[in-house]
Design an enzyme around this catalytic site. Structure first.
Site, PDB file in Angstrom:
ATOM      1  N   ASP A 270      33.043   2.300 -13.481  1.00 64.04           N
ATOM      2  CA  ASP A 270      32.575   2.029 -12.077  1.00 64.04           C
ATOM      3  C   ASP A 270      31.880   3.384 -11.541  1.00 64.04           C
ATOM      4  O   ASP A 270      32.493   4.460 -11.598  1.00 64.04           O
ATOM      5  CB  ASP A 270      33.944   1.645 -11.314  1.00 64.04           C
TER       6      ASP A 270
ATOM      7  N   HIS B  13      28.369   4.398   1.588  1.00 62.95           N
ATOM      8  CA  HIS B  13      29.967   4.408   1.568  1.00 62.95           C
ATOM      9  C   HIS B  13      30.613   5.655   1.214  1.00 62.95           C
ATOM     10  O   HIS B  13      31.562   6.040   1.622  1.00 62.95           O
ATOM     11  CB  HIS B  13      30.226   3.206   0.246  1.00 62.95           C
TER      12      HIS B  13
ATOM     13  N   GLU C 240      36.647  -3.960  -2.902  1.00 67.65           N
ATOM     14  CA  GLU C 240      35.391  -3.198  -2.959  1.00 67.65           C
ATOM     15  C   GLU C 240      34.249  -4.177  -3.300  1.00 67.65           C
ATOM     16  O   GLU C 240      34.476  -4.758  -4.663  1.00 67.65           O
ATOM     17  CB  GLU C 240      35.528  -2.083  -3.824  1.00 67.65           C
TER      18      GLU C 240
ATOM     19  N   GLU D 221      31.096  -5.160  -5.248  1.00 68.48           N
ATOM     20  CA  GLU D 221      30.166  -4.627  -6.033  1.00 68.48           C
ATOM     21  C   GLU D 221      29.257  -5.464  -6.754  1.00 68.48           C
ATOM     22  O   GLU D 221      29.397  -6.625  -7.207  1.00 68.48           O
ATOM     23  CB  GLU D 221      30.958  -3.575  -6.946  1.00 68.48           C
TER      24      GLU D 221
ATOM     25  N   ASP E 134      36.297  -4.834  -7.178  1.00 70.96           N
ATOM     26  CA  ASP E 134      37.218  -3.822  -7.920  1.00 70.96           C
ATOM     27  C   ASP E 134      38.246  -3.500  -6.923  1.00 70.96           C
ATOM     28  O   ASP E 134      38.267  -2.398  -6.235  1.00 70.96           O
ATOM     29  CB  ASP E 134      36.343  -2.434  -8.293  1.00 70.96           C
TER      30      ASP E 134
ATOM     31  N   ARG F  47      44.780   1.889  -1.722  1.00 75.69           N
ATOM     32  CA  ARG F  47      44.238   3.060  -1.110  1.00 75.69           C
ATOM     33  C   ARG F  47      45.322   4.145  -1.115  1.00 75.69           C
ATOM     34  O   ARG F  47      45.328   5.544  -1.037  1.00 75.69           O
ATOM     35  CB  ARG F  47      43.846   2.767   0.190  1.00 75.69           C
TER      36      ARG F  47
ATOM     37  N   GLN G 169      46.125   5.264  -4.621  1.00 78.42           N
ATOM     38  CA  GLN G 169      44.916   6.299  -4.976  1.00 78.42           C
ATOM     39  C   GLN G 169      44.892   7.700  -4.143  1.00 78.42           C
ATOM     40  O   GLN G 169      44.482   8.431  -5.027  1.00 78.42           O
ATOM     41  CB  GLN G 169      43.749   5.240  -4.650  1.00 78.42           C
TER      42      GLN G 169
ATOM     43  N   LYS H 184      43.569   1.777  -9.164  1.00 79.39           N
ATOM     44  CA  LYS H 184      42.348   0.893  -9.718  1.00 79.39           C
ATOM     45  C   LYS H 184      42.506  -0.029 -10.605  1.00 79.39           C
ATOM     46  O   LYS H 184      42.161  -1.228 -10.669  1.00 79.39           O
ATOM     47  CB  LYS H 184      41.170   1.830  -9.804  1.00 79.39           C
TER      48      LYS H 184
ATOM     49  N   THR I 153      40.413  -5.985 -11.575  1.00 84.26           N
ATOM     50  CA  THR I 153      38.955  -5.912 -11.470  1.00 84.26           C
ATOM     51  C   THR I 153      38.411  -7.410 -11.678  1.00 84.26           C
ATOM     52  O   THR I 153      38.481  -7.775 -12.669  1.00 84.26           O
ATOM     53  CB  THR I 153      38.300  -4.822 -12.217  1.00 84.26           C
TER      54      THR I 153
ATOM     55  N   GLU J 154      36.465   1.045   5.142  1.00 86.69           N
ATOM     56  CA  GLU J 154      35.297   1.292   6.060  1.00 86.69           C
ATOM     57  C   GLU J 154      35.327   0.349   7.226  1.00 86.69           C
ATOM     58  O   GLU J 154      34.876   0.886   8.493  1.00 86.69           O
ATOM     59  CB  GLU J 154      34.035   1.294   5.349  1.00 86.69           C
TER      60      GLU J 154
END
Length: 405
Positions: free
Chosen positions: A118, A125, A191, A193, A225, A229, A232, A245, A249, A352
């Site tokens: 990834d 971002h 996420e 992607e 994905d 948080r 992480q 993570k 996925t 975000e």
């Protein structure tokens, strides 16, 4: 119902022809192509039209990997044959029994995933996260515009759209906490992607040049994905993503061939840092892609991330991924990282969109979200320009959050 009729506005017309793996009740897994509201059983169609030899064997396989491994000449041979079966009148009678309504099939993971990488290729971002976590400092790290940053993920937890996502557990530590504790993630995120599926492998010790990217990349799929948080943030120093993570996925069930995206090619954004020669694409064909994603949370549209805004292209990602001699394997998946644009409603992650939870999203039903709650459903769709002003679709990737066990 005419199985060859493509409904008006369908994103699965003859210029798309994405591959997937499907089954019918009581039947085996088979390779299929989406067309309108139907799925073409390509192995059955090959037998019905008298195709023999290597191509027949590739299309009759229960997964996409044999076709992936066969290389670009075989990819184009298969696409030409399938286009003819679906658009030429002489094949209608033979092929019609191989057309199955999409509502009657179950879709599976479209390919066997070898390795998963990834990336972190969106400047918007990366800048947003820098401003969130390093206020008052430069938002981008010093290396960001010199190389496509990425990490190696876990291929065994790549799952097909529709698979429930169990809220992960792990260690959490808020900045004010004296010590970490253990429990379910409180800051579960998405996420949005784009994923790239590798077909032709490369030997260990070799490097894939920019101009060879399309010899190795078969096509694209959508990726969510999922990211915890809080897990992480605690594990991230001094290494990279791990348990925050690796729990899941999600990918879309359809892989759109690169050949279907010819009209989506576009120049990447202007760069203010000169790349090293192995990443220098200024004299190459455009490797940017004009693909627009839409992110829905519990049915409400919350973002429209533009892939055309990505700083690093898939060719640069592939070149960097192999520049140290790392080999490619058939079925490798590498993803772009979160796709975000310059405006709030183009950001591809909740961290975000809500500015780290400080400004929750109003879902229009009396509820708001900073991060995901149990029972929430996230759906990501995408489309790209096709010929003559038409658009082609990448399908969707959906996941629903299940409580931790």
């Amino acid at each position: 119902m005419n199985p060859f009729a493509v409904p008006e506005g369908s994103l699965f017309g003859p210029d798309n022809l994405p591959y997937g793996v499907f089954s019918t009740p009581g039947g085996p897994r088979r390779l299929g192509v989406a067309y309108g509201d139907h799925v073409l059983d390509v192995g059955a169609a090959a037998r019905a039209t008298g195709v023999a030899g290597e191509l027949a064997g590739l299309l009759e396989a229960p997964a996409l990997n044999p076709l992936l491994a066969a290389g670009r000449p075989a990819w184009r041979q298969a696409r030409t044959a399938i286009t003819g079966w679906l658009t030429e009148q002489e094949h209608r009678a033979a092929v019609a029994p191989s057309m199955i309504p999409r509502a009657e099939v179950r879709l599976h993971l479209p390919f066997e995933v070898a390795d998963y990488v990834d990336f972190y290729a969106s400047e918007h971002h990366a800048s947003n996260l820098g401003r969130i976590f390093r206020p008052g400092s430069e938002p981008l790290t010093p290396n960001w515009k010199h190389l496509p940053i990425g990490y190696h993920g876990r291929s065994g937890t790549v799952v097909v759209s529709g698979t429930p996502v169990v809220r992960p557990c792990g260690q959490r530590k808020a900045p004010a906490d004296p010590a970490p504790d253990y429990g379910p993630s409180r800051r579960l995120d998405i996420e949005a992607e784009l994923g790239f599926v590798v077909g032709t492998p490369s030997p260990m010790g070799s490097r894939v040049a920019l101009h060879d990217a399309d010899r190795h990349v078969f096509g694209v799929c959508l990726v969510n994905d999922w990211s915890a948080r809080d897990l992480q943030a605690w594990e991230y120093v001094p290494l990279g993503p791990f348990l925050g993570k690796s729990f899941a996925t999600s990918v879309s069930p359809w892989v759109v061939p690169l050949d279907a995206l010819a009209h989506a090619r576009t120049e990447p954004p202007a760069r203010d840092t000169e790349p090293l020669p192995y990443l220098d694409d200024r004299a190459a064909q455009p490797y940017g892609l004009d693909i627009t994603l839409e992110v829905r949370l519990n049915g409400r549209l919350v973002s429209r991330p533009p892939f055309a805004a990505m700083y690093w292209t898939y060719a640069q990602m592939l070149a960097h991924m192999t520049v140290n001699g790392a080999s490619l394997r058939t079925g490798d998946l590498f993803a772009s990282g979160t796709i975000s644009g310059p405006e709030r409603d183009t950001r591809g992650a909740l961290i975000e969109l809500t500015w780290n939870g400080e400004d929750p999203l109003d879902l229009g039903d009396g509820t708001a979200r900073a991060f995901l709650e149990d029972g929430d459903e996230v759906t990501i769709t995408a489309s790209a320009p096709g010929p003559a002003g038409a658009r082609i679709g990448l399908g969707e990737v959906t996941g629903t959050i299940a409580p931790s066990h």
